[in-house]
Design a protein around this motif. Structure first.
Motif, PDB file in Angstrom:
ATOM      1  N   MET A  16      30.176  24.012 -11.201  1.00 37.96           N
ATOM      2  CA  MET A  16      30.078  22.799 -10.363  1.00 37.96           C
ATOM      3  C   MET A  16      29.067  23.045  -9.254  1.00 37.96           C
ATOM      4  SD  MET A  16      33.087  20.766  -8.278  1.00 37.96           S
ATOM      5  CE  MET A  16      33.829  20.244  -9.828  1.00 37.96           C
ATOM      6  N   THR A  17      28.290  22.028  -8.930  1.00 38.17           N
ATOM      7  CA  THR A  17      27.267  22.157  -7.893  1.00 38.17           C
ATOM      8  C   THR A  17      27.911  22.386  -6.537  1.00 38.17           C
ATOM      9  OG1 THR A  17      25.827  20.682  -9.125  1.00 38.17           O
ATOM     10  CG2 THR A  17      25.292  21.039  -6.829  1.00 38.17           C
ATOM     11  N   THR A  18      27.391  23.347  -5.784  1.00 36.23           N
ATOM     12  CA  THR A  18      27.958  23.649  -4.481  1.00 36.23           C
ATOM     13  C   THR A  18      27.597  22.578  -3.466  1.00 36.23           C
ATOM     14  OG1 THR A  18      26.025  24.880  -3.728  1.00 36.23           O
ATOM     15  CG2 THR A  18      27.695  26.107  -4.959  1.00 36.23           C
ATOM     16  N   ALA A  19      28.416  22.492  -2.409  1.00 38.94           N
ATOM     17  CA  ALA A  19      28.182  21.491  -1.371  1.00 38.94           C
ATOM     18  C   ALA A  19      26.863  21.730  -0.654  1.00 38.94           C
ATOM     19  CB  ALA A  19      29.336  21.505  -0.377  1.00 38.94           C
ATOM     20  N   GLU A  20      26.364  22.988  -0.688  1.00 32.79           N
ATOM     21  CA  GLU A  20      25.139  23.311   0.038  1.00 32.79           C
ATOM     22  C   GLU A  20      23.881  22.990  -0.760  1.00 32.79           C
ATOM     23  OE1 GLU A  20      27.620  25.531  -0.483  1.00 32.79           O
ATOM     24  OE2 GLU A  20      28.564  25.309   1.478  1.00 32.79           O
ATOM     25  N   ALA A  21      24.011  22.647  -2.023  1.00 30.36           N
ATOM     26  CA  ALA A  21      22.835  22.425  -2.875  1.00 30.36           C
ATOM     27  C   ALA A  21      22.029  21.229  -2.385  1.00 30.36           C
ATOM     28  CB  ALA A  21      23.284  22.194  -4.313  1.00 30.36           C
ATOM     29  N   ARG A  22      20.689  21.378  -2.413  1.00 27.98           N
ATOM     30  CA  ARG A  22      19.822  20.313  -1.908  1.00 27.98           C
ATOM     31  C   ARG A  22      18.582  20.136  -2.785  1.00 27.98           C
ATOM     32  NH1 ARG A  22      19.349  22.776   3.990  1.00 27.98           N
ATOM     33  NH2 ARG A  22      19.617  24.627   2.680  1.00 27.98           N
ATOM     34  N   ILE A  23      18.148  18.903  -2.847  1.00 29.32           N
ATOM     35  CA  ILE A  23      16.840  18.563  -3.399  1.00 29.32           C
ATOM     36  C   ILE A  23      16.035  17.966  -2.258  1.00 29.32           C
ATOM     37  CG2 ILE A  23      15.545  17.126  -5.025  1.00 29.32           C
ATOM     38  CD1 ILE A  23      18.081  17.061  -6.785  1.00 29.32           C
ATOM     39  N   VAL A  24      14.880  18.547  -1.971  1.00 32.99           N
ATOM     40  CA  VAL A  24      14.007  18.048  -0.907  1.00 32.99           C
ATOM     41  C   VAL A  24      12.873  17.248  -1.538  1.00 32.99           C
ATOM     42  CG1 VAL A  24      12.430  18.691   0.956  1.00 32.99           C
ATOM     43  CG2 VAL A  24      14.576  19.933   0.645  1.00 32.99           C
ATOM     44  N   PHE A  79      25.080  16.542  -1.594  1.00 35.93           N
ATOM     45  CA  PHE A  79      26.386  16.135  -2.091  1.00 35.93           C
ATOM     46  C   PHE A  79      27.400  16.145  -0.962  1.00 35.93           C
ATOM     47  CE2 PHE A  79      24.073  18.193  -5.481  1.00 35.93           C
ATOM     48  CZ  PHE A  79      24.321  17.410  -6.600  1.00 35.93           C
ATOM     49  N   GLU A  80      28.388  15.282  -1.079  1.00 38.41           N
ATOM     50  CA  GLU A  80      29.586  15.380  -0.259  1.00 38.41           C
ATOM     51  C   GLU A  80      30.791  15.171  -1.177  1.00 38.41           C
ATOM     52  OE1 GLU A  80      30.993  13.963   4.061  1.00 38.41           O
ATOM     53  OE2 GLU A  80      30.726  12.316   2.640  1.00 38.41           O
ATOM     54  N   HIS A  81      31.623  16.194  -1.296  1.00 37.00           N
ATOM     55  CA  HIS A  81      32.791  16.149  -2.179  1.00 37.00           C
ATOM     56  C   HIS A  81      32.391  15.732  -3.597  1.00 37.00           C
ATOM     57  CE1 HIS A  81      35.050  16.776   1.429  1.00 37.00           C
ATOM     58  NE2 HIS A  81      34.757  15.588   1.917  1.00 37.00           N
ATOM     59  N   GLY A  82      31.244  16.252  -4.047  1.00 37.53           N
ATOM     60  CA  GLY A  82      30.784  15.991  -5.399  1.00 37.53           C
ATOM     61  C   GLY A  82      30.045  14.687  -5.596  1.00 37.53           C
ATOM     62  N   THR A  83      29.944  13.860  -4.545  1.00 38.23           N
ATOM     63  CA  THR A  83      29.237  12.578  -4.629  1.00 38.23           C
ATOM     64  C   THR A  83      27.813  12.730  -4.120  1.00 38.23           C
ATOM     65  OG1 THR A  83      31.280  11.331  -4.319  1.00 38.23           O
ATOM     66  CG2 THR A  83      29.228  10.177  -3.831  1.00 38.23           C
ATOM     67  N   HIS A  84      26.868  12.131  -4.817  1.00 36.81           N
ATOM     68  CA  HIS A  84      25.482  12.158  -4.358  1.00 36.81           C
ATOM     69  C   HIS A  84      25.383  11.546  -2.962  1.00 36.81           C
ATOM     70  CE1 HIS A  84      23.394  12.376  -8.567  1.00 36.81           C
ATOM     71  NE2 HIS A  84      24.293  13.320  -8.393  1.00 36.81           N
ATOM     72  N   GLN A  85      24.607  12.197  -2.123  1.00 35.77           N
ATOM     73  CA  GLN A  85      24.445  11.729  -0.751  1.00 35.77           C
ATOM     74  C   GLN A  85      22.997  11.922  -0.316  1.00 35.77           C
ATOM     75  OE1 GLN A  85      25.987  14.110   2.732  1.00 35.77           O
ATOM     76  NE2 GLN A  85      27.369  12.352   2.925  1.00 35.77           N
ATOM     77  N   LEU A 130      20.583  23.295  -9.624  1.00 40.07           N
ATOM     78  CA  LEU A 130      21.152  23.426  -8.286  1.00 40.07           C
ATOM     79  C   LEU A 130      22.288  24.433  -8.163  1.00 40.07           C
ATOM     80  CD1 LEU A 130      21.076  19.723  -7.035  1.00 40.07           C
ATOM     81  CD2 LEU A 130      19.537  21.606  -6.411  1.00 40.07           C
ATOM     82  N   ASP A 131      22.906  24.828  -9.252  1.00 43.95           N
ATOM     83  CA  ASP A 131      23.933  25.863  -9.141  1.00 43.95           C
ATOM     84  C   ASP A 131      23.335  27.184  -8.672  1.00 43.95           C
ATOM     85  OD1 ASP A 131      26.155  24.387  -9.774  1.00 43.95           O
ATOM     86  OD2 ASP A 131      26.007  24.765 -11.912  1.00 43.95           O
ATOM     87  N   GLU A 132      22.056  27.401  -8.991  1.00 41.21           N
ATOM     88  CA  GLU A 132      21.433  28.688  -8.685  1.00 41.21           C
ATOM     89  C   GLU A 132      20.416  28.630  -7.546  1.00 41.21           C
ATOM     90  OE1 GLU A 132      19.760  30.228 -12.259  1.00 41.21           O
ATOM     91  OE2 GLU A 132      21.714  30.446 -13.259  1.00 41.21           O
ATOM     92  N   ARG A 133      19.759  27.477  -7.363  1.00 40.81           N
ATOM     93  CA  ARG A 133      18.703  27.398  -6.348  1.00 40.81           C
ATOM     94  C   ARG A 133      18.461  25.953  -5.963  1.00 40.81           C
ATOM     95  NH1 ARG A 133      13.426  29.144  -9.903  1.00 40.81           N
ATOM     96  NH2 ARG A 133      12.620  29.467  -7.799  1.00 40.81           N
ATOM     97  N   ASP A 134      17.879  25.754  -4.783  1.00 46.16           N
ATOM     98  CA  ASP A 134      17.500  24.420  -4.347  1.00 46.16           C
ATOM     99  C   ASP A 134      16.166  24.034  -4.982  1.00 46.16           C
ATOM    100  OD1 ASP A 134      19.749  24.034  -2.720  1.00 46.16           O
ATOM    101  OD2 ASP A 134      18.820  25.129  -1.070  1.00 46.16           O
TER     102      ASP A 134
END
Length: 204
Positions: free
Chosen positions: A1-9, A180-186, A136-140
């Motif tokens: 599962m994707t971590t809460a810290e994962a980001r796409i810039v 993400f926030e609680h698994g929802t795209h944000q 995103l599980d491994e890197r931003d």
């Protein structure tokens, strides 16, 4: 599962002369202005401050995207999927010029004769986001691209039709952060930039 810290810039390329004057620019390969190069360097500092996890960087292959990535300190691989919305017959024209014959025209609400359909842009945006999210599980991930396509990506990440990209801003040299926030795209941050407001509506 994707971590809460994962980001796409999402990083929009810096200013070009065509963007500064509001000319729609898809496949025309125009360079950054001196101001655009400064914007790209400033964006690099903002990206560094985000503390991304071993970011994978991808860029539009057009010179304005690739140069922005370089000046921002991103070792980015070119990816044709990140090119701008194809404006077809409206390439090089400003919105007021187009509206002389098509009142109320915008790229999100009206077709571009000889260009890319909104449905095609939406499918491309979905593909880009799916591939980015798979990492995103491994890197931003950092995606360096263009104004209207970045706005399409924002809309699709938010679960909206590409038409609603009209409600998001993407100024030259600006950053937006998807997460993400609680698994929802944000949309974590939108249109982080350092330029004057009168430049914000420049296109492509």
């Amino acid at each position: 599962m994707t971590t809460a810290e994962a980001r796409i810039v999402l990083l929009r390329h810096g200013e070009t002369e065509w963007a500064r004057t509001g000319r729609h620019t898809s496949h025309t390969d125009v360079p950054l202005t001196a101001n655009g190069e400064q914007q790209a360097r400033a964006a690099g500092a903002r990206i560094a401050a985000l503390g991304l996890r071993d970011p994978m960087a991808l860029t539009s292959p057009l010179v304005r995207g690739a140069r922005t990535a370089e000046l921002a300190g991103l070792n980015a691989m070119p990816w044709d999927a990140l090119v701008e919305w194809d404006y077809g017959d409206y390439e090089g024209l400003t919105t007021p010029e187009i509206r002389e014959s098509v009142p109320g025209w915008t790229v999100f609400t009206h077709p571009c004769p000889g260009g890319e359909k909104a449905e095609s842009v939406q499918a491309r945006a979905d593909m880009v986001l799916a591939i980015a999210a798979s990492c995103l599980d491994e890197r931003d991930v950092a995606l360096v691209g263009h104004g209207h396509f970045s706005r399409a990506l924002l809309a699709r990440w938010a679960g909206l039709p590409v038409l609603e990209g009209r409600r998001f801003a993407a100024s030259p040299g600006s950053l937006s952060v998807l997460g993400f926030e609680h698994g929802t795209h944000q949309i974590v941050s939108l249109n982080i930039e350092s330029q004057s407001p009168n430049e914000e509506r420049n296109v492509s």
